[in-house]
Design a protein around this motif. Structure first.
Motif, PDB file in Angstrom:
ATOM      1  N   GLY A   6       0.795  -1.218   0.000  1.00 39.37           N
ATOM      2  CA  GLY A   6       0.000   0.000   0.000  1.00 39.37           C
ATOM      3  C   GLY A   6       0.823   1.261   0.000  1.00 39.37           C
ATOM      4  N   GLU A   7       0.259   2.274  -0.659  1.00 41.12           N
ATOM      5  CA  GLU A   7       0.885   3.599  -0.666  1.00 41.12           C
ATOM      6  C   GLU A   7       0.277   4.426   0.474  1.00 41.12           C
ATOM      7  OE1 GLU A   7       1.485   5.434  -4.489  1.00 41.12           O
ATOM      8  OE2 GLU A   7       1.566   3.503  -5.501  1.00 41.12           O
ATOM      9  N   GLY A   8      -0.244   5.618   0.216  1.00 40.75           N
ATOM     10  CA  GLY A   8      -0.722   6.417   1.329  1.00 40.75           C
ATOM     11  C   GLY A   8       0.414   6.647   2.308  1.00 40.75           C
ATOM     12  N   ARG A   9       0.197   6.302   3.559  1.00 45.15           N
ATOM     13  CA  ARG A   9       1.271   6.416   4.542  1.00 45.15           C
ATOM     14  C   ARG A   9       2.437   5.481   4.226  1.00 45.15           C
ATOM     15  NH1 ARG A   9      -3.294   8.008   7.049  1.00 45.15           N
ATOM     16  NH2 ARG A   9      -3.213   9.330   8.928  1.00 45.15           N
ATOM     17  N   GLY A  10       2.190   4.509   3.360  1.00 47.96           N
ATOM     18  CA  GLY A  10       3.278   3.656   2.900  1.00 47.96           C
ATOM     19  C   GLY A  10       4.359   4.427   2.167  1.00 47.96           C
ATOM     20  N   GLY A  21      18.805   2.843   1.176  1.00 49.44           N
ATOM     21  CA  GLY A  21      19.368   2.006   0.122  1.00 49.44           C
ATOM     22  C   GLY A  21      19.024   0.538   0.271  1.00 49.44           C
ATOM     23  N   LEU A  22      17.850   0.238   0.844  1.00 54.62           N
ATOM     24  CA  LEU A  22      17.448  -1.153   1.053  1.00 54.62           C
ATOM     25  C   LEU A  22      16.541  -1.616  -0.087  1.00 54.62           C
ATOM     26  CD1 LEU A  22      16.597  -1.007   4.868  1.00 54.62           C
ATOM     27  CD2 LEU A  22      18.650  -1.967   3.815  1.00 54.62           C
ATOM     28  N   PRO A  23      16.726  -2.849  -0.568  1.00 58.04           N
ATOM     29  CA  PRO A  23      15.851  -3.363  -1.623  1.00 58.04           C
ATOM     30  C   PRO A  23      14.456  -3.648  -1.085  1.00 58.04           C
ATOM     31  CG  PRO A  23      17.321  -5.085  -0.862  1.00 58.04           C
ATOM     32  CD  PRO A  23      17.757  -3.830  -0.163  1.00 58.04           C
ATOM     33  N   TYR A  24      13.457  -3.412  -1.910  1.00 56.37           N
ATOM     34  CA  TYR A  24      12.080  -3.639  -1.499  1.00 56.37           C
ATOM     35  C   TYR A  24      11.218  -3.866  -2.729  1.00 56.37           C
ATOM     36  CZ  TYR A  24      11.158   1.112  -3.101  1.00 56.37           C
ATOM     37  OH  TYR A  24      11.038   2.240  -3.883  1.00 56.37           O
ATOM     38  N   ARG A  25      10.022  -4.362  -2.476  1.00 51.53           N
ATOM     39  CA  ARG A  25       8.998  -4.491  -3.504  1.00 51.53           C
ATOM     40  C   ARG A  25       7.756  -3.769  -3.012  1.00 51.53           C
ATOM     41  NH1 ARG A  25       4.558  -8.149  -4.913  1.00 51.53           N
ATOM     42  NH2 ARG A  25       4.806  -9.222  -2.903  1.00 51.53           N
ATOM     43  N   LEU A  26       7.185  -2.926  -3.838  1.00 49.42           N
ATOM     44  CA  LEU A  26       5.949  -2.221  -3.485  1.00 49.42           C
ATOM     45  C   LEU A  26       4.784  -2.974  -4.100  1.00 49.42           C
ATOM     46  CD1 LEU A  26       4.399   0.154  -2.276  1.00 49.42           C
ATOM     47  CD2 LEU A  26       4.888   1.439  -4.370  1.00 49.42           C
ATOM     48  N   ARG A  27       3.879  -3.385  -3.263  1.00 44.90           N
ATOM     49  CA  ARG A  27       2.716  -4.148  -3.701  1.00 44.90           C
ATOM     50  C   ARG A  27       1.472  -3.293  -3.441  1.00 44.90           C
ATOM     51  NH1 ARG A  27      -2.389  -6.603  -2.661  1.00 44.90           N
ATOM     52  NH2 ARG A  27      -2.287  -8.861  -2.983  1.00 44.90           N
ATOM     53  N   GLY A  34     -11.998  -2.039  -2.124  1.00 43.89           N
ATOM     54  CA  GLY A  34     -12.258  -2.964  -1.022  1.00 43.89           C
ATOM     55  C   GLY A  34     -11.190  -4.035  -0.960  1.00 43.89           C
ATOM     56  N   VAL A  35     -10.887  -4.484   0.243  1.00 41.89           N
ATOM     57  CA  VAL A  35      -9.811  -5.471   0.399  1.00 41.89           C
ATOM     58  C   VAL A  35     -10.333  -6.857   0.767  1.00 41.89           C
ATOM     59  CG1 VAL A  35      -8.130  -3.714   1.064  1.00 41.89           C
ATOM     60  CG2 VAL A  35      -9.476  -4.858   2.842  1.00 41.89           C
ATOM     61  N   GLU A  36     -11.647  -7.016   0.783  1.00 41.50           N
ATOM     62  CA  GLU A  36     -12.198  -8.295   1.248  1.00 41.50           C
ATOM     63  C   GLU A  36     -11.804  -9.476   0.380  1.00 41.50           C
ATOM     64  OE1 GLU A  36     -15.268  -5.933  -1.078  1.00 41.50           O
ATOM     65  OE2 GLU A  36     -13.952  -5.552   0.637  1.00 41.50           O
ATOM     66  N   ASN A  37     -11.459  -9.204  -0.888  1.00 42.14           N
ATOM     67  CA  ASN A  37     -11.031 -10.294  -1.771  1.00 42.14           C
ATOM     68  C   ASN A  37      -9.526 -10.359  -1.951  1.00 42.14           C
ATOM     69  OD1 ASN A  37     -13.700 -11.190  -2.350  1.00 42.14           O
ATOM     70  ND2 ASN A  37     -13.941  -9.450  -3.750  1.00 42.14           N
ATOM     71  N   ASP A  38      -8.801  -9.515  -1.230  1.00 39.61           N
ATOM     72  CA  ASP A  38      -7.336  -9.472  -1.340  1.00 39.61           C
ATOM     73  C   ASP A  38      -6.746 -10.325  -0.212  1.00 39.61           C
ATOM     74  OD1 ASP A  38      -4.653  -8.872  -1.594  1.00 39.61           O
ATOM     75  OD2 ASP A  38      -4.973  -6.735  -1.958  1.00 39.61           O
ATOM     76  N   GLN A  39      -6.747 -11.612  -0.426  1.00 37.97           N
ATOM     77  CA  GLN A  39      -6.358 -12.521   0.647  1.00 37.97           C
ATOM     78  C   GLN A  39      -4.876 -12.411   1.015  1.00 37.97           C
ATOM     79  OE1 GLN A  39      -8.615 -14.218   2.463  1.00 37.97           O
ATOM     80  NE2 GLN A  39     -10.040 -13.028   1.188  1.00 37.97           N
ATOM     81  N   GLU A  40      -4.030 -12.129   0.030  1.00 35.31           N
ATOM     82  CA  GLU A  40      -2.605 -11.978   0.345  1.00 35.31           C
ATOM     83  C   GLU A  40      -2.393 -10.827   1.312  1.00 35.31           C
ATOM     84  OE1 GLU A  40       1.751 -11.170  -1.757  1.00 35.31           O
ATOM     85  OE2 GLU A  40      -0.090 -10.783  -2.894  1.00 35.31           O
ATOM     86  N   PHE A  41      -3.060  -9.713   1.040  1.00 32.32           N
ATOM     87  CA  PHE A  41      -2.908  -8.566   1.920  1.00 32.32           C
ATOM     88  C   PHE A  41      -3.540  -8.831   3.288  1.00 32.32           C
ATOM     89  CE2 PHE A  41      -4.833  -4.485   3.444  1.00 32.32           C
ATOM     90  CZ  PHE A  41      -3.654  -3.960   3.964  1.00 32.32           C
ATOM     91  N   LEU A  42      -4.733  -9.417   3.313  1.00 34.22           N
ATOM     92  CA  LEU A  42      -5.399  -9.669   4.588  1.00 34.22           C
ATOM     93  C   LEU A  42      -4.638 -10.663   5.450  1.00 34.22           C
ATOM     94  CD1 LEU A  42      -9.143  -9.747   3.496  1.00 34.22           C
ATOM     95  CD2 LEU A  42      -7.938  -7.939   4.750  1.00 34.22           C
ATOM     96  N   ALA A  43      -3.833 -11.511   4.829  1.00 31.99           N
ATOM     97  CA  ALA A  43      -2.990 -12.417   5.609  1.00 31.99           C
ATOM     98  C   ALA A  43      -1.899 -11.653   6.336  1.00 31.99           C
ATOM     99  CB  ALA A  43      -2.376 -13.472   4.697  1.00 31.99           C
ATOM    100  N   PRO A  51      -0.169   1.354   5.759  1.00 36.76           N
ATOM    101  CA  PRO A  51       0.684   0.356   5.121  1.00 36.76           C
ATOM    102  C   PRO A  51       0.901  -0.860   6.006  1.00 36.76           C
ATOM    103  CG  PRO A  51       2.072   1.990   6.156  1.00 36.76           C
ATOM    104  CD  PRO A  51       0.639   2.424   6.390  1.00 36.76           C
ATOM    105  N   ALA A  52       1.510  -1.856   5.392  1.00 35.57           N
ATOM    106  CA  ALA A  52       1.997  -3.023   6.114  1.00 35.57           C
ATOM    107  C   ALA A  52       3.268  -3.459   5.411  1.00 35.57           C
ATOM    108  CB  ALA A  52       0.965  -4.148   6.092  1.00 35.57           C
TER     109      ALA A  52
END
Length: 215
Positions: A6-10, A21-27, A34-43, A51-52
Motif C-alpha cells: 500500500g501507498e498512502g502512509r506507505g 538504500g534497502l531493496p524492497y517491492r511495493l505491492r 475494497g480489500v475483502e477479496n485481497d487474501q494476500e494482503f489480509l494475511a 501500510p503493512a
C-alpha cells in the motif's frame, strides 16, 4: 526482500527504504475497491489498513512503527539518532508528532470534507481535528525557525514522518503552508530519496500532482 503493502502512509516507508538504500517491492492495495477479496494482503494485516510490510517472517503495520523497526533492524543509520545523541529528543518528538498530531488529525478532516454528507462536512469533530493539527503544526514551524530540519542540522526519519503529513494536509485538506514550511518542503522534495520514492509510488505521484498549489 522487504515487501511494502500500500501507498498512502506507505510512502513514508518507501521513502525511508530509498534513503537507506534497502531493496524492497511495493505491492499495491486498492482500498477504494475494497480489500475483502485481497487474501494476500489480509494475511499480512487482517484489519485491512495500509501500510503493512512483510520482511521474512516479520509482518508489521503502522507507518511509524515500521520506520522504527527498519532503522533499528538495518541500522545504525544517521536517519535515526541514537539515544545519547543530542538530536535524539527532538527526533523522537517529531517522528511521532508527524502521525499522532498531524496526519491522524488531517485524516479525519479529510474524511469529513470529502466523504461525509454535506450537512456534516463542518462538524464539531472535524473542527476539533483541524484545531489539533494547527496547534501541532505550530511546533513544527517554531522548530524550523531554529534549524533546517526537525532534529537539527541533518535530515532524519522525523522529516519523512512530518514531510508526508504536510503533503497530505496540503492535498487533502487544502492547508496553506507558510513560507517557512514551504521552504522546508522544497528542501525535502530535492532529496534523491524523496524523488525515487515518488517515482516508485505511482498513485501518490498522481495524487499529489493533481493539487493546484504547492503551498
Amino acid at each position: 526482500m522487504i515487501t511494502v503493502f500500500g501507498e498512502g502512509r506507505g510512502f513514508r516507508v518507501v521513502w525511508l527504504l530509498e534513503e537507506m538504500g534497502l531493496p524492497y517491492r511495493l505491492r499495491g492495495v486498492d482500498l477504494l475497491a475494497g480489500v475483502e477479496n485481497d487474501q494476500e494482503f489480509l494475511a499480512v494485516n487482517p484489519a485491512g489498513f495500509i501500510p503493512a510490510i512483510r520482511d521474512g517472517d516479520v509482518t508489521m503495520v503502522e507507518s511509524i512503527a515500521i520506520m522504527e523497526y527498519l532503522t533499528a533492524r538495518y541500522g545504525p543509520t544517521a536517519l535515526a539518532p541514537g539515544a545519547q545523541d543530542a538530536a535524539f529528543p527532538a527526533y523522537q518528538q517529531f517522528l511521532h508528532l508527524g502521525e499522532a498530531g498531524l496526519a491522524a488529525s488531517i485524516y479525519f478532516v479529510s474524511g469529513a470534507r470529502h466523504i461525509a454528507p454535506e450537512s456534516e462536512r463542518d462538524n464539531w469533530s472535524a473542527r476539533q481535528a483541524m484545531g489539533v493539527f494547527t496547534t501541532r503544526l505550530s511546533l513544527v514551524s517554531r522548530r524550523l525557525e531554529q534549524a533546517p530540519y526537525l532534529a537539527g542540522d541533518r535530515f532524519t526519519a522525523a522529516d519523512i514522518s512530518v514531510g508526508y503529513a504536510l503533503e497530505f494536509a496540503r492535498k487533502n485538506a487544502g492547508v496553506a503552508l507558510g513560507d517557512t514550511e514551504q521552504a522546508y518542503m522544497a528542501r525535502l522534495r530535492e532529496r534523491g530519496g524523496y524523488q525515487r520514492a515518488l517515482e516508485a509510488c505511482h498513485a501518490t505521484r498522481t495524487w499529489w500532482g493533481s493539487s493546484g498549489s504547492d503551498r
